[in-house]
Design an enzyme around this catalytic site. Structure first.
Site, PDB file in Angstrom:
ATOM      1  N   GLY A  29       0.773  -1.291  -0.010  1.00 46.60           N
ATOM      2  CA  GLY A  29      -0.033  -0.237  -0.021  1.00 46.60           C
ATOM      3  C   GLY A  29       0.764   1.111   0.137  1.00 46.60           C
ATOM      4  N   MET A  30       2.117   1.413   0.563  1.00 56.91           N
ATOM      5  CA  MET A  30       2.876   2.394   0.698  1.00 56.91           C
ATOM      6  C   MET A  30       4.015   2.484  -0.356  1.00 56.91           C
ATOM      7  SD  MET A  30       4.473   4.148   4.184  1.00 56.91           S
ATOM      8  CE  MET A  30       5.649   2.724   4.387  1.00 56.91           C
ATOM      9  N   ASP A 142       3.981  -4.431  13.405  1.00 58.27           N
ATOM     10  CA  ASP A 142       3.315  -5.011  12.337  1.00 58.27           C
ATOM     11  C   ASP A 142       3.523  -6.428  11.912  1.00 58.27           C
ATOM     12  OD1 ASP A 142       1.225  -4.921  10.043  1.00 58.27           O
ATOM     13  OD2 ASP A 142       2.732  -3.943   8.901  1.00 58.27           O
TER      14      ASP A 142
END
Length: 674
Positions: A29-30, A142
């Site tokens: 996503g990044m 994470d």
């Protein structure tokens, strides 16, 4: 070159005149991770490049740089190494160790569940790397199978520190929780706070998933899974897969305890526990082997050798008796002449030198016993001191977390730890804990103190009330700057307004203790850290009247409005195909609201009436009332000058003829006999 080169412009690009991008490994996503070559050192590396559309977002850019800083502080065989970090134009990148292989997620998808031995080996490697991070004061935040890399050569490494934080930074941003929901600890779900024990919770969930092939909590919506993390207890893996050792059931339960204080305090403690269990299961202990002292035999001084011709005294075994009236020589065959007989000698007597050795040996034995007694006494004293300072009354304990509990519950938790709850409670403002519940303790929770220490309970007095600045009528940036330090700003709501300029605050809404909305324009004070939602003007809905339907749709979509229904209507004023009116379906209109359009069909058609036989004036009046124009040829008869011929002469025909379809504004010519 990879087959994705045709669609990915990064393939083949040289970054910072050093790293040539070869192929794409993964996309998140990044950022996207590529395989690249470090042309300076001639080695393969993995280069993580932040997505271009996030380059202008300062928060994302800072988080990206934070990942490099966090990982670069660590050096461990079970952690992915970071070599370099930089930016080239709008391209921010991190250069990392390239690990050819698969992720733990790939392994689970292929095999579903792992054996207890395989799961334990992987968890030990993860904990070893994580212990290095925890020792450096870094919380990963994470942990998930996607971030555990299994190299082709058997190495196991932990990577992706994109959400890592120093262990003292325990807040999440607003209501948005960072990390993967399936592995988030209860305290991250409920309070947004994370420390090393939050990582341990994620490790426990991964261990459960490796043993069973599935995650403990499932749901169609993320909030359903988050609710289970916060309120349910992770089941034992053996309940799903019979045969899982009870030690692993206990390990999962320990790591996934809802209360962080009931978990291992960090990865090192959990790793040491696993190592100890394996030693007990296999018998692999380090054992100290003590050798017995050497025995020493002392012979009497002057004792002859075996070949001596003199008469000798026969030495019997210890405790035996010396034979009387007989020499050793008498016992030997072949000795015809007995030697002189030695009498009056004590067979147990020692020579002076032998006696001295015997005395020294006795003293050494006495000193050994004395030393043993001293060691035992010291051990008992040490054990007593250890008991006193440990489980005894003089030991240290950690103050438990009691925030959010009632005063009576807090007292029970403190007393259960061997602490004393002070009779008098204190108060403090607290923007999170409800008024009347316990806010904190003095000394603070998690501090290590002596048993019996008096701990004061601090009760929440609710949020501190703060005067509100001017909000409505201000620009959104000005209002946010004035509110940001004291209040919790939520995402603004936007709506169209014909009366308020774009990017100007229209309204501000908060929440009371019961969660009901509060119009902040009606109050002068509001609780500290209270949520505030600003309503901001988008300006007026675009005026599309008079535009073609296509142009009107483009103008509305440019401000994120949509076209609803399109009706057609006759209009004498608006040309055919142009918009007569536009009305939003919602009031006030917001982005996404549908706007209904009415489009002109032009003037309405008219069937030309029959005015034959009517006087010219009567026919003209009838037609003009229908919006038609009338043309009458001049009368050329000389008699017409002597009377009102238009009021007398009848119409004989019209042009166009009666019954023809005409429209308002059309010209009708009248014919008459002169």
């Amino acid at each position: 070159m990879s087959t994705n080169a045709a669609t990915d412009p990064m393939i083949g690009r040289m970054i910072d005149q050093r790293y040539r991008v070869r192929s794409r490994i993964a996309r998140g996503g990044m950022a996207t991770v590529y395989l690249a070559t470090d042309v300076r050192l001639e080695r393969r590396v993995a280069i993580k490049i932040m997505h271009g559309h996030l380059a202008d977002d300062a928060a994302f850019r800072e988080r990206f740089i934070q990942e490099a800083r966090s990982a670069a502080r660590l050096s461990h065989p079970n952690l992915v190494g970071v070599y370099d970090q930089g930016a080239e134009g709008d391209t921010a990148y991190i250069v990392m160790e390239y690990i050819p292989g698969i992720t733990l997620r790939d392994l689970l998808q292929e095999h579903r569940a792992l054996t207890p031995e395989q799961a334990t080996d992987i968890i030990r490697a993860v904990l070893a790397g994580l212990a290095s991070a925890h020792r450096a004061g870094i919380v990963h935040r994470d942990l998930k199978p996607e971030n555990v890399l299994l190299a082709d050569d058997g190495r196991i490494k932990l990577g992706d520190f994109g959400l890592a934080r120093a262990s003292t930074q325990n807040t999440a941003t607003g209501a948005a929780l960072l990390g993967t929901i399936a592995y988030l600890s209860p305290e991250l779900v409920t309070r947004g706070a994370a420390d090393s024990r939050s990582d341990i919770y994620a490790v426990g969930i991964m261990l459960y998933e490796m043993l069973t092939g599935e995650q403990p909590y499932k749901g169609e919506q993320p909030m359903q899974i988050a609710y289970q993390h916060a309120n349910d207890t992770v089941p034992a893996p053996s309940a799903v897969v019979p045969g899982v050792p009870s030690e692993l059931d206990d390990l999962v339960a320990w790591a996934t305890a809802r209360d962080p204080d009931d978990r291992p305090r960090d990865a090192r403690e959990m790793l040491d526990h696993i190592t100890g269990n394996q030693q007990r299961a296999t018998g692999q202990y380090r054992t100290a082997v003590l050798r017995p002292e050497n025995a020493t035999a002392i012979l009497p001084a002057g004792a002859p050798g075996p070949d001596a011709t003199d008469a000798t005294t026969v030495l019997e075994p210890h405790g035996g008796r010396q034979p009387s009236g007989e020499t050793a020589a008498a016992k030997r065959p072949g000795r015809n002449t007995p030697g002189p007989r030695r009498t009056g000698v004590d067979p147990n007597a020692l020579s002076p030198a032998g006696q001295r050795l015997a005395d020294k040996s006795t003293k050494r034995r006495k000193r050994g016993w004395i030393l043993l007694v001293v060691v035992v006494v010291l051990a008992l004293v040490g054990a007593g001191i250890g008991w006193y300072l440990g489980p005894g009354p003089g030991g240290n304990v950690r103050i438990p977390q009691v925030a959010g509990k009632s005063v009576s519950q807090a007292r029970q938790l403190l007393e259960a730890q061997g602490l004393q709850a002070a009779d008098k409670t204190g108060t403090r403002f607290d923007a999170v804990v409800a008024k009347g519940q316990v806010s904190a303790t003095a000394p603070a929770a998690s501090r290590e103190v002596r048993k019996g220490t008096s701990v004061q309970i601090l009760v929440s007095d609710g949020p501190k009330m703060i005067a509100l600045p001017a909000i409505v009528g201000q620009s959104v940036s000005t209002a946010q700057a004035a509110l940001d330090d004291d209040f919790d700003l939520q995402d603004p709501q936007y709506q169209f307004s014909a009366d308020v300029a774009k990017d100007t605050v229209i309204a501000a809404t908060g929440r009371d203790a019961d969660g009901n909305g509060v119009d902040l324009t009606t109050v002068t004070e509001y609780g500290e850290r209270g949520p505030i939602t600003l309503t901001v003007s988008l300006g007026p809905v675009p005026d599309v009247v008079g535009k073609s339907a296509a142009d009107a749709q483009a103008a509305l979509e440019a401000v994120e409005l949509t076209v609803g229904s399109q009706d057609e209507q006759y209009s004498d004023d608006v040309p055919e195909g142009q918009v007569i009116s536009a009305k939003p379906q919602d009031d006030p209109a917001v982005q996404g609201t549908a706007v209904d359009l009415v489009v002109s069909k032009g003037p309405a058609p008219i069937a030309l009436p029959d005015v034959h036989g009517k006087t010219i004036n009567q026919a003209a009046s009838t037609l003009e009332n229908l919006g038609l124009k009338v043309s009458v040829p001049d009368c050329t008869n000389i008699l017409c000058g002597f009377y009102d011929w238009k009021a007398s002469l009848p119409v004989t025909s019209t042009d166009p003829a009666a019954g023809t379809t005409v429209h308002k504004g059309d010209t009708i010519t009248l014919a008459y006999d002169q």
